[in-house]
Design a protein around this motif. Sequence first.
Motif, PDB file in Angstrom:
ATOM      1  N   SER A  57       0.864  -1.171   0.002  1.00 54.41           N
ATOM      2  CA  SER A  57       0.161   0.021   0.003  1.00 54.41           C
ATOM      3  C   SER A  57       0.774   1.299  -0.020  1.00 54.41           C
ATOM      4  O   SER A  57       0.401   2.177  -0.626  1.00 54.41           O
ATOM      5  CB  SER A  57      -0.997   0.012   1.215  1.00 54.41           C
ATOM      6  N   TYR A  58       2.012   1.240   0.673  1.00 54.63           N
ATOM      7  CA  TYR A  58       2.770   2.428   0.647  1.00 54.63           C
ATOM      8  C   TYR A  58       3.494   2.819  -0.510  1.00 54.63           C
ATOM      9  O   TYR A  58       3.528   3.796  -1.094  1.00 54.63           O
ATOM     10  CB  TYR A  58       4.021   2.485   1.849  1.00 54.63           C
ATOM     11  N   TRP A  59       3.627   1.661  -1.492  1.00 53.04           N
ATOM     12  CA  TRP A  59       4.115   1.791  -2.714  1.00 53.04           C
ATOM     13  C   TRP A  59       3.253   2.486  -3.720  1.00 53.04           C
ATOM     14  O   TRP A  59       3.528   3.414  -4.312  1.00 53.04           O
ATOM     15  CB  TRP A  59       4.815   0.473  -3.081  1.00 53.04           C
ATOM     16  N   THR A 100       0.914   3.952  -2.893  1.00 50.03           N
ATOM     17  CA  THR A 100       0.423   5.403  -2.463  1.00 50.03           C
ATOM     18  C   THR A 100       1.357   6.654  -2.970  1.00 50.03           C
ATOM     19  O   THR A 100       1.147   7.427  -3.694  1.00 50.03           O
ATOM     20  CB  THR A 100       0.245   5.530  -1.006  1.00 50.03           C
ATOM     21  N   VAL A 141      10.027   6.797  -2.272  1.00 51.24           N
ATOM     22  CA  VAL A 141       8.927   5.439  -2.109  1.00 51.24           C
ATOM     23  C   VAL A 141       9.257   4.585  -3.303  1.00 51.24           C
ATOM     24  O   VAL A 141       9.577   3.267  -3.033  1.00 51.24           O
ATOM     25  CB  VAL A 141       7.677   5.569  -1.573  1.00 51.24           C
TER      26      VAL A 141
END
Length: 193
Positions: free
Chosen positions: A20-22, A24, A77
Motif C-alpha cells: 500500500s505505501y508503494w 500511495t 518510496v
Amino acid sequence: MERNADIPFLKTKLNVYHISYWRTGFYIHVFTSVLVLIAGATQFSSTILSRFPGTHKVMGYIYIIVLLFFSGPGGFVMGIHANGGPPAQMSFMMLTPLWIIFTAMAWYYVIKKDYLAHGEFLLRSYALTFSAITLRLYLLVINHYHFGWKPVDKYIIVSWMSWVPNLILAEILIRRGIIKNLLKRRAELKNKN
C-alpha cells in the motif's frame, strides 16, 4: 524483474503493487509531478519574473511545496523498489534526496533574499525534476535501437543517465552565469516598465 519496451510500467511492478505505501507513493508522485514540471518551467522566464512577479511567486510556492511534501517523498518510496535492482535503486535513492535538498535550499535562499543562490539551487532542482522527461527520452532511444542490451541493463543505464547529465549541464550553466544573466535581464525589463 526485466522490463520490456512493450510492457506497461505497472505490469513490471506486480511484485510491489500490493504494497500500500508503494501504491500511495506512486500515485502521489505521478499525479503531482505534472504540477512540479509545469510550475518549475515558469521560474526561468525573465518576462514572468519582471512583468508578472506574483505569478512567479505563486508558481514557485506550488513548485516547492508540492515537490517537498508530495512528489519528492513519493519518488523516494518508488526509488526503494525501482526496476533494475540495486544499481537502479541506488540511482533513484541518490536522485530523490538531492532533488529535495536542492529545492529546500532554493526555498531557504529566497527567504534570505539571496536571489542568485536561490536561482542556482532552483536550476539544480529543476534539472532533477526534468529527469522524468529525460528518462523517458533515453528509454525511447535505447528501446528503438536496442544496442543488444538486456532490458534490465537498459533500465540501469537509463536510471543514471536520466539525471546525472542534467545535473552536470545545470552546473555548467550556473558556472557560465545563466542565473546572473537572468537576474540582470529581469532588472532591465523591470526598469523599462
